[in-house]
Enzyme design. Structure first.
Site, short mmCIF file in Angstrom:
data_model
loop_
_atom_site.label_atom_id
_atom_site.label_comp_id
_atom_site.label_asym_id
_atom_site.label_seq_id
_atom_site.Cartn_x
_atom_site.Cartn_y
_atom_site.Cartn_z
N SER A 82 1.43 -9.71 -1.05
CA SER A 82 1.15 -8.27 -0.93
C SER A 82 1.40 -7.71 0.47
O SER A 82 1.67 -6.52 0.60
CB SER A 82 -0.29 -8.00 -1.34
OG SER A 82 -1.17 -8.81 -0.58
N LYS A 102 0.81 -1.22 0.00
CA LYS A 102 0.00 0.00 0.00
C LYS A 102 0.85 1.28 0.00
O LYS A 102 0.44 2.31 -0.51
CB LYS A 102 -0.93 0.00 1.21
CG LYS A 102 -2.03 -1.05 1.14
CD LYS A 102 -3.05 -0.72 0.07
CE LYS A 102 -4.22 -1.68 0.08
NZ LYS A 102 -5.12 -1.45 -1.09
N GLU A 159 -9.69 6.04 3.29
CA GLU A 159 -10.46 4.94 3.86
C GLU A 159 -9.49 3.79 4.11
O GLU A 159 -8.43 3.73 3.51
CB GLU A 159 -11.54 4.50 2.87
CG GLU A 159 -11.07 3.52 1.78
CD GLU A 159 -10.02 4.08 0.83
OE1 GLU A 159 -9.97 5.31 0.66
OE2 GLU A 159 -9.24 3.29 0.26
#
Lengths: 408, 259
Positions: free
Chosen positions: A381, A92, A114
C-alpha cells in the site's frame, strides 16, 4: 456469493455501517450521497478522475512478481501490487483525487481531513494544491512526533496542520477534531475522510475510489496467468487499501481474502490495534463496526508501531466480511512487521511502509503453507521512506537493550 | 402522560419558560450526583439533563470534554449512573433526561438499558449521534417504556426535515443554536432569531434552545422566540468552580420574570 450489492440504501452492511452523526452533519451527508450518485453516472467526472490517476498519479501501478521473496517463503508465488509507486507514495491519493473532484462539483473549496501516518494528509494536501483548495489537516500530537517529515511535506504543499493533543493524541483523536471542525464549518467545507469508515456514504465511496487497485490487479493477473490469484493479502487500519483490492474479487469465491491487522506488542497485551480480532461491535465516528472498547463502551486506545494502523475501529464492510466469513483477518506484531520491513528491503530492494510490512509478514507465512503452483497478491500500500527514521531509532534501541541483556 | 409532558403542560398554563441545566454525571465523583440534582431542582430547574461521560464526545466542546475526562478518571460507568438516578428518583420530582452518546448504550445492551432506566425513573434520552435515520434501533423500546427520545434540530437542518423531526416527538424539541459544538459563546449568528421563529412555528411540541448559552441576556433574548433553554457548559463550569451562588442567580431568571 454470486451477487454482492452491499451496502443497502441506508448504508448498512448487514448490521454494520449506517449514519451515526450529529444532526448538524446530516444535511451535508445526505447531499454528499446525492452528489456522489450523480457523479457516478457522469461520464465527465470519470474521465477527469481517470485522467488525473493516469497523468498525475502515474497509474496503472505495476503488478510485480517478487521472486526472491517467493523463494524465501518457499511455497506460493508472491506478487506485489505496487501502490507505493503512486505519486505521494501510497494508495491514499486514489481516494483523495476522487473526493476532491466531488468537493469541487459541490462548490466546496475548503477541505478538512484527518491523518495518522501522514500519508492521507500528504495525499489530501497534494490534491488541494493541484486543485487550488484550502486545506486543513488534523493530526495527533504523538503522530506528529513519529512522522515529522510528513508534517513538513503537508506544510510545503500549502496545508495547515493542526496538532491534536486530546485522548491518545493519535488517529482516533484526529478524527474527533476533524469531525468537530466539520460540524462548525459544514457550509463551505468538505470532510475528505481517508478510509472506508465514517458515516454512509464514506465507506462505500472510498471503497469505490480505491477499487481501482483491485480492478487493475484482476485484469493484469488474468492477462499474464490466464487465471485468478488464489489469495489476496492487505494490511488493515481503517481498511481502505484492503477494501480497494478485495472489492473486485468478492464474488470470486476461489480467491481467499486476508486482512492483516496490527497486533502491536501482541494481541494478548493491552497494546495492539486488532479491532476485528479482539474488538466487539460498537458505534464510533459515524459507523457501527468492530471496535476496541471496554465493557462500559468507552473506546480504548490502539497501539501499533505503524501510525497508519493505529486506530481502534475498522471499516463496516470489513466488519461484515468478517462475520460472513468471506474474508479472514489475522494480526501481525510490531516485531514481525519490523522484520519484514528489513526483509523486503534486502530481498527485493523495496522499502515498504510499516503498514504494508504487516501484509508482507503475513503473506510470507501464508505462502509457505501453500503450493508452488499457487499465487498470492499482496497490496503493497505504501513506500517506507516516511518510516526509515522510526525504524532506525527502534533498531538502535533494540541493539542497546540486547547489549544490556534486557528482554523487551 | 409522563413527567416531561406534565412539566411542560404546567409551564404552559403558567405562561412560564423552561430552564433545563445539564451536568456531567461523575464529575466531582458519582457520590455527589444526587445532591447536585436536588440543588438544581431547588434552584428552579424545569428538568435536568444528566450527561454520561464518553471517551470520544464529537459534539462537545472543551468544557464538557474535560468534565467527561474527569468523570471517567473517577471510574464513572453508565451502570453506576443509573443506580444513582434510581436513588435520586425518590427525592427529585422533576423530569430527568439522560444525555449519552450511542456506544455506551450499545455496549450495555439496548433492552437492558431501556429496562434499567425505566426502573430508575428516567423520563427522556438525548443521543447526539443518533439521527432519525438510525433511531429505529432504539425508539420502539423507549416508546414501550414511555421514555421520550428528545431529538435535535440545528441551523443546518432544512425546514422540511425540521418538520419531520419535530413531528416525531412528544417531549420537547432541542434546538441547537449554532452550527458547532457545545460550549459558551458571546455572540450568536445574526439571523438566529429568524431560525428560532421558523422552528417554533413548525414544531407541535415545546422548543428549547441549547448550545453556547451562558448569560441571562442571551436567555432573555432567545426565550422571546422559544419555550426555554438548556444550559450545559456554563453549569458544568460553575459546578467545577463550586460557584453555586452564581448558578443560583443564573437559574433564577424565570422566577423573577414570571412569579
Amino acid at each position: 456469493m454470486k451477487t454482492y450489492t452491499l451496502p443497502n440504501e441506508k448504508g448498512h452492511f448487514g448490521m454494520f455501517g449506517g449514519r451515526f452523526v450529529p444532526e448538524t452533519l446530516m444535511k451535508a451527508i445526505l447531499e454528499l450521497e446525492q452528489e456522489y450518485e450523480n457523479a457516478k453516472k457522469d461520464f465527465n467526472f470519470h474521465t477527469e478522475k481517470d485522467r488525473l490517476l493516469k497523468e498525475y498519479v502515474g497509474r496503472e501501478t505495476p503488478l510485480y512478481l517478487a521472486e526472491n521473496l517467493s523463494k524465501y517463503a518457499g511455497g506460493a508465488n508472491i506478487y506485489l501490487k505496487r501502490e507505493d509507486l503512486n505519486h505521494t507514495g501510497a494508495h491514499k491519493i486514489n481516494n483523495a483525487i476522487g473526493q476532491a473532484l466531488l468537493a469541487v462539483r459541490m462548490g466546496k473549496r475548503k477541505i478538512v481531513a484527518e491523518t495518522g501516518a501522514g500519508q492521507h494528509g500528504v495525499a489530501t494536501a497534494t490534491v488541494c494544491a493541484l486543485l487550488n483548495l484550502d486545506c486543513i489537516i488534523f493530526m495527533g500530537e504523538e503522530d506528529i512526533k513519529r512522522q515529522a517529515l510528513n508534517v513538513f511535506r503537508m506544510e510545503l504543499l500549502g496545508a495547515t496542520v493542526v496538532s491534536v493533543s486530546s485522548g491518545s493524541a493519535t488517529l482516533k483523536d484526529a478524527v474527533n477534531e476533524a469531525l468537530r471542525y466539520w460540524v462548525a464549518n459544514v457550509d463551505d467545507t468538505h470532510y475528505l475522510l481517508g478510509s472506508v469508515m465514517g458515516p454512509h456514504p464514506f465507506p462505500t465511496m472510498v471503497r469505490d475510489f480505491q477499487s481501482v487497485i483491485g480492478k487493475e490487479t484482476k485484469e493484469e493477473f488474468i492477462l499474464r496467468n490466464g487465471c485468478l490469484p488464489d489469495a489476496i493479502v492487505a494490511c488493515i487500519g481503517g481498511g481502505s487499501n484492503a477494501m480497494g483490492i478485495f472489492y473486485p474479487f468478492i464474488k470470486d469465491k476461489s480467491v481467499s481474502l486476508y486482512g492483516v491487522e496490527a497486533a502491536g506488542q501482541g494481541i494478548d497485551t493491552n497494546f495492539h490495534a486488532a479491532s476485528l480480532t479482539k474488538g466487539k461491535p460498537g458505534v464510533l465516528h459515524g459507523s457501527l463496526m468492530y471496535l476496541l472498547q471496554n465493557d462500559d463502551g468507552q473506546i480504548q486506545e490502539a497501539h501499533s508501531i505503524s501510525a497508519g494502523l493505529d486506530y481502534p475501529g475498522v471499516g463496516p464492510e470489513h466488519s461484515y466480511l468478517k462475520d460472513s466469513s468471506r474474508a479472514k483477518y489475522y494480526a501481525i506484531t510490531d516485531d514481525e512487521a519490523l522484520e519484514s520491513f528489513q526483509l523486503l528491503s534486502r530481498l527485493e530492494g523495496i522499502i515498504p511502509a510499516l503498514e504494508s510490512a504487516h501484509a508482507i509478514a503475513f503473506a510470507v507465512k501464508l505462502a509457505s503453507e501453500m503450493e508452488e503452483t499457487q499465487n498470492i497478491v499482496v497490496c503493497l500500500s505504501g513506500r517506507g521512506d516516511k518510516d526509515v527514521d522510526a525504524v532506525k531509532t527502534r533498531m538502535e534501541k533494540g541493539k542497546e537493550n540486547e547489549s544490556f541483556g534486557t528482554i523487551l | 402522560m409522563n413527567r416531561l409532558e406534565q412539566s411542560f403542560e404546567l409551564l404552559n398554563e403558567n405562561d412560564g419558560k423552561a430552564f433545563v441545566p445539564y451536568l456531567m454525571a461523575g464529575d466531582g465523583g458519582l457520590e455527589c450526583l444526587v445532591d447536585r440534582l436536588l440543588l438544581l431542582e431547588k434552584f428552579g430547574a424545569t428538568a435536568i439533563e444528566v450527561g454520561v461521560p464518553f471517551s470520544d464526545p464529537v459534539a462537545d466542546g472543551p468544557i464538557i470534554q474535560n468534565a467527561g475526562i474527569r468523570a471517567l478518571k473517577s471510574r464513572t460507568t453508565l451502570k453506576g449512573i443509573i443506580t444513582e438516578l434510581a436513588k435520586a428518583r425518590e427525592l427529585v420530582t422533576i423530569p430527568i433526561i439522560l444525555m449519552t452518546y450511542l456506544n455506551p448504550i450499545y455496549a450495555y445492551g439496548i433492552g437492558a438499558f431501556v429496562q434499567d432506566i425505566q426502573n430508575a425513573g428516567v423520563d427522556g434520552c438525548i443521543i447526539p449521534d443518533l439521527p432519525i435515520e438510525e433511531e429505529d434501533m432504539l425508539v420502539p423500546q423507549l416508546a414501550e417504556a414511555q421514555i421520550e427520545l428528545i431529538r435535535l434540530v440545528t441551523p443546518a437542518t432544512p425546514l422540511e426535515r425540521i418538520k419531520q423531526i419535530a413531528g416525531r416527538g412528544k417531549g420537547f424539541l432541542y434546538m441547537v443554536t449554532v452550527k458547532g459544538i457545545t460550549g459558551t459563546r458571546n455572540l450568536f449568528q445574526h439571523d438566529l432569531n429568524q431560525f428560532l421563529r421558523a422552528v417554533k412555528e413548525l414544531s407541535p411540541i415545546p422548543v428549547l434552545a441549547g448550545f453556547g448559552i451562558s448569560s441571562q441576556e442571551q436567555i432573555n433574548e432567545l426565550t422571546k422566540y422559544c419555550d426555554g433553554v438548556v444550559v450545559g457548559s456554563r453549569i458544568v463550569e460553575l459546578f467545577e468552580k463550586n460557584n453555586l451562588s452564581e448558578m443560583e442567580i443564573l437559574m433564577s431568571i424565570f422566577n423573577k420574570n414570571h412569579k
